[in-house]
Design an enzyme around this catalytic site. Structure first.
Site, mmCIF file in Angstrom:
data_model
loop_
_atom_site.group_PDB
_atom_site.id
_atom_site.type_symbol
_atom_site.label_atom_id
_atom_site.label_comp_id
_atom_site.label_asym_id
_atom_site.label_seq_id
_atom_site.Cartn_x
_atom_site.Cartn_y
_atom_site.Cartn_z
ATOM 1 N N ARG A 59 0.888 -1.094 0.223
ATOM 2 C CA ARG A 59 0.076 0.264 0.093
ATOM 3 C C ARG A 59 0.745 1.144 -0.047
ATOM 4 O O ARG A 59 0.526 2.303 -0.839
ATOM 5 C CB ARG A 59 -0.955 -0.012 0.514
ATOM 6 C CG ARG A 59 -1.588 1.436 1.351
ATOM 7 C CD ARG A 59 -2.989 1.116 2.018
ATOM 8 N NE ARG A 59 -3.147 0.314 2.879
ATOM 9 C CZ ARG A 59 -2.362 0.757 4.278
ATOM 10 N NH1 ARG A 59 -1.987 1.932 4.790
ATOM 11 N NH2 ARG A 59 -2.692 -0.623 5.294
ATOM 12 N N TYR A 111 -13.615 16.487 -16.895
ATOM 13 C CA TYR A 111 -14.284 15.428 -17.090
ATOM 14 C C TYR A 111 -15.911 14.906 -16.751
ATOM 15 O O TYR A 111 -15.418 15.526 -15.647
ATOM 16 C CB TYR A 111 -13.501 14.482 -17.153
ATOM 17 C CG TYR A 111 -13.640 12.984 -16.499
ATOM 18 C CD1 TYR A 111 -14.486 12.416 -17.524
ATOM 19 C CD2 TYR A 111 -14.102 12.110 -16.078
ATOM 20 C CE1 TYR A 111 -14.331 11.283 -17.860
ATOM 21 C CE2 TYR A 111 -14.154 10.812 -15.190
ATOM 22 C CZ TYR A 111 -14.399 10.528 -16.357
ATOM 23 O OH TYR A 111 -14.853 9.058 -15.910
ATOM 24 N N ASP A 182 -5.341 19.266 -14.706
ATOM 25 C CA ASP A 182 -5.119 17.711 -15.313
ATOM 26 C C ASP A 182 -4.459 17.450 -16.579
ATOM 27 O O ASP A 182 -5.399 18.210 -18.081
ATOM 28 C CB ASP A 182 -6.819 17.123 -15.433
ATOM 29 C CG ASP A 182 -7.112 16.153 -15.333
ATOM 30 O OD1 ASP A 182 -6.522 14.725 -16.617
ATOM 31 O OD2 ASP A 182 -8.430 15.207 -15.775
ATOM 32 N N LYS A 207 -5.498 6.121 -19.739
ATOM 33 C CA LYS A 207 -6.176 6.603 -21.249
ATOM 34 C C LYS A 207 -5.005 6.800 -22.388
ATOM 35 O O LYS A 207 -4.482 5.270 -22.233
ATOM 36 C CB LYS A 207 -6.263 8.473 -21.327
ATOM 37 C CG LYS A 207 -7.314 8.697 -20.428
ATOM 38 C CD LYS A 207 -8.695 7.955 -20.369
ATOM 39 C CE LYS A 207 -10.053 8.268 -19.328
ATOM 40 N NZ LYS A 207 -10.310 8.601 -19.076
HETATM 41 C C1 LIG Z 1 -11.200 9.740 -17.757
HETATM 42 C C2 LIG Z 1 -10.963 10.604 -17.077
HETATM 43 C C3 LIG Z 1 -10.051 10.691 -16.125
HETATM 44 C C4 LIG Z 1 -10.977 10.110 -15.453
HETATM 45 O O1 LIG Z 1 -10.107 8.823 -14.920
HETATM 46 P P1 LIG Z 1 -10.153 7.356 -14.244
HETATM 47 O O2 LIG Z 1 -9.126 6.434 -14.687
HETATM 48 O O3 LIG Z 1 -11.465 7.042 -15.272
HETATM 49 O O4 LIG Z 1 -10.950 7.088 -13.425
HETATM 50 C C5 LIG Z 1 -10.135 12.612 -15.573
HETATM 51 N N1 LIG Z 1 -10.016 13.392 -16.358
HETATM 52 C C6 LIG Z 1 -10.166 13.112 -17.944
HETATM 53 C C7 LIG Z 1 -9.851 14.090 -18.747
HETATM 54 C C8 LIG Z 1 -10.558 11.934 -18.317
HETATM 55 O O5 LIG Z 1 -10.730 11.523 -19.903
#
Ligand SMILES: *Cc1c(COP(=O)(O)O)cnc(C)c1O
Length: 397
Positions: A59, A111, A182, A207
């Site tokens: 962890r 998002y 982000d 992603k």
């Molecule tokens: C998919 C996404 C998230 C969330 O990520 P997860 O891995 O699905 O929890 C956050 N910000 C953006 C811009 C995203 O495309």
């Protein structure tokens, strides 16, 4: 390229393509495995009282995850990266930096999962926020004595609005407010927000970093040591760390980040130009088109325009017909993998966003989002020609 802070090499300045092929050698075991091993263990043995290998319990730290964290920090020019079990876990952990009564400013186009987190969890925890259009508005009038952070994506999901990070960071620095970006849509291959003045970078590793639609993960990257210590404390306490196997998958994904993104971006630009010429397409939003309002900012702050594009068609029925008839392209949420995906934000990624906010941002039933993949461009165009012809026929009946 500025490699200050890099301890991987002394003589050459590595390009990001090269960085994607590096391992943190200080973590390599005596066997020298190039495919870094999956340390599938929950706990680590101590060599007597006070003896430690630096690892106690997965962890808190795990060598596979640490190898991944080291590379992601390296790619983002950060001091440390923390790997999480999802992008949302990363964002939720960053929000734990704040206390009841704190205020933050967010971009109104984000998002959908982030908007849900801020509305349903952060508010319950006593945080308040103001959503504005960071790509067009100045934040100064919205800053209150209790404002602690600004949170944004650039380009935004799904409207592809572009914010000038450096310009915004001048204000956040002066006011001692954290700037959180982000960076999922561009990945570190195209953009490094820490270099532009951001304090915290977030990724959904699901992603482009993972890149194969085969795992869920997330990252937080920082430069500041005090901030890093706080985040590491929350991390080990709340326990949303990425598993060793998933860490290995993302390590593998990063190896091809550069070539994947080069090809995907090339396809995205061609597809954007193709879509612009189609009769039923009323709008194409891709920041690599010179008529995009963020084009010049993108050229200044990023090394590319990415592989995400959003387009609008002339009716909701037309959009639904496209979704019903795609074959080569998959109708699915998510993005950043090798396959082209088409997403319907209004019922998928943004289903939980309040209606007025959807309307304000222009997220309608006519809007479709594409994560452009690595297929041959002629085949992608052929697919669109086919589905457009079917929709045209269906709707003229
Ligand atoms: C998919 C996404 C998230 C969330 O990520 P997860 O891995 O699905 O929890 C956050 N910000 C953006 C811009 C995203 O495309």
């Amino acid at each position: 390229m500025d490699c200050s802070g890099c301890n991987k090499c002394t003589e050459v300045n590595c390009s990001i393509d090269t960085k994607c092929q590096q391992l943190d050698r200080s973590l390599m075991d005596k066997w020298g495995a190039i495919s870094f091993p999956i340390y599938q263990t929950a706990t680590f043995a101590h060599d007597g009282f006070g003896g430690s290998t630096g690892y106690d319990y997965t962890r808190m730290q795990n060598p596979t995850r640490q190898q991944l964290e080291s590379i992601v920090a390296y790619l983002e020019n950060g001091k440390d990266a923390l790997a999480f079990s999802s992008g949302m876990a990363a964002i939720a952990t960053v929000m734990e930096l704040f206390s009841p009564g704190d205020h933050f400013i967010v971009d109104e186009d984000l998002y959908g999962g982030s908007i849900r987190l801020f509305n349903e969890i952060s508010k319950k925890n006593g945080l308040e926020y103001t959503a504005i259009s960071l790509s067009t508005e100045d934040i100064t009038p919205y800053i209150k004595p209790n404002t602690k952070a600004v949170y944004l994506e650039t380009p935004t999901n799904p409207m592809m609005n572009v914010t000038d990070i450096e310009k915004l960071s001048q204000v956040t620095k002066e006011k001692e407010i954290l700037l959180i970006v982000d960076n999922t849509f561009l990945s570190p291959y195209f953009q490094n927000p820490l270099d532009l003045g951001a304090d915290v970078v977030i990724h959904s590793g699901t992603k482009f970093l993972g890149g194969h639609h085969d795992t869920i993960g997330g990252f937080v990257v920082v430069k500041d040591e005090v901030l890093d210590e706080r985040l590491r404390f929350i991390y080990k306490t709340t326990g949303a760390g990425l598993s060793p196997f998933d860490s290995w998958l993302i390590l593998r994904g990063i190896r091809t980040l550069a070539v994947r993104l080069d090809r995907a971006q090339e396809n995205a630009l061609k597809l954007a130009n193709y879509l612009k010429r189609q009769k039923h397409v009323t709008k194409v939003i891709y920041p690599g088109l010179p008529d995009h309002p963020g084009y010049e900012i993108m050229k200044k702050q990023a090394r590319g325009f990415g592989a995400m594009l959003t387009f609008e068609v002339d009716s909701e029925e037309f959009a639904k017909s496209i979704l019903n008839n795609v074959q080569l392209i998959y109708f699915a949420e998510s993005l950043g993998g090798t396959e082209t995906l088409i997403t319907y934000p209004i019922t998928q990624t943004h289903a939980d966003v309040p209606k007025e906010q959807l309307e304000r941002n222009g997220i309608t039933g006519r809007l479709l989002r594409l994560s452009v993949g690595l297929e041959g461009i002629a085949d992608l165009i052929c697919e669109f020609n086919r589905v457009f012809a079917i929709a045209d026929k269906e709707l003229s009946r």
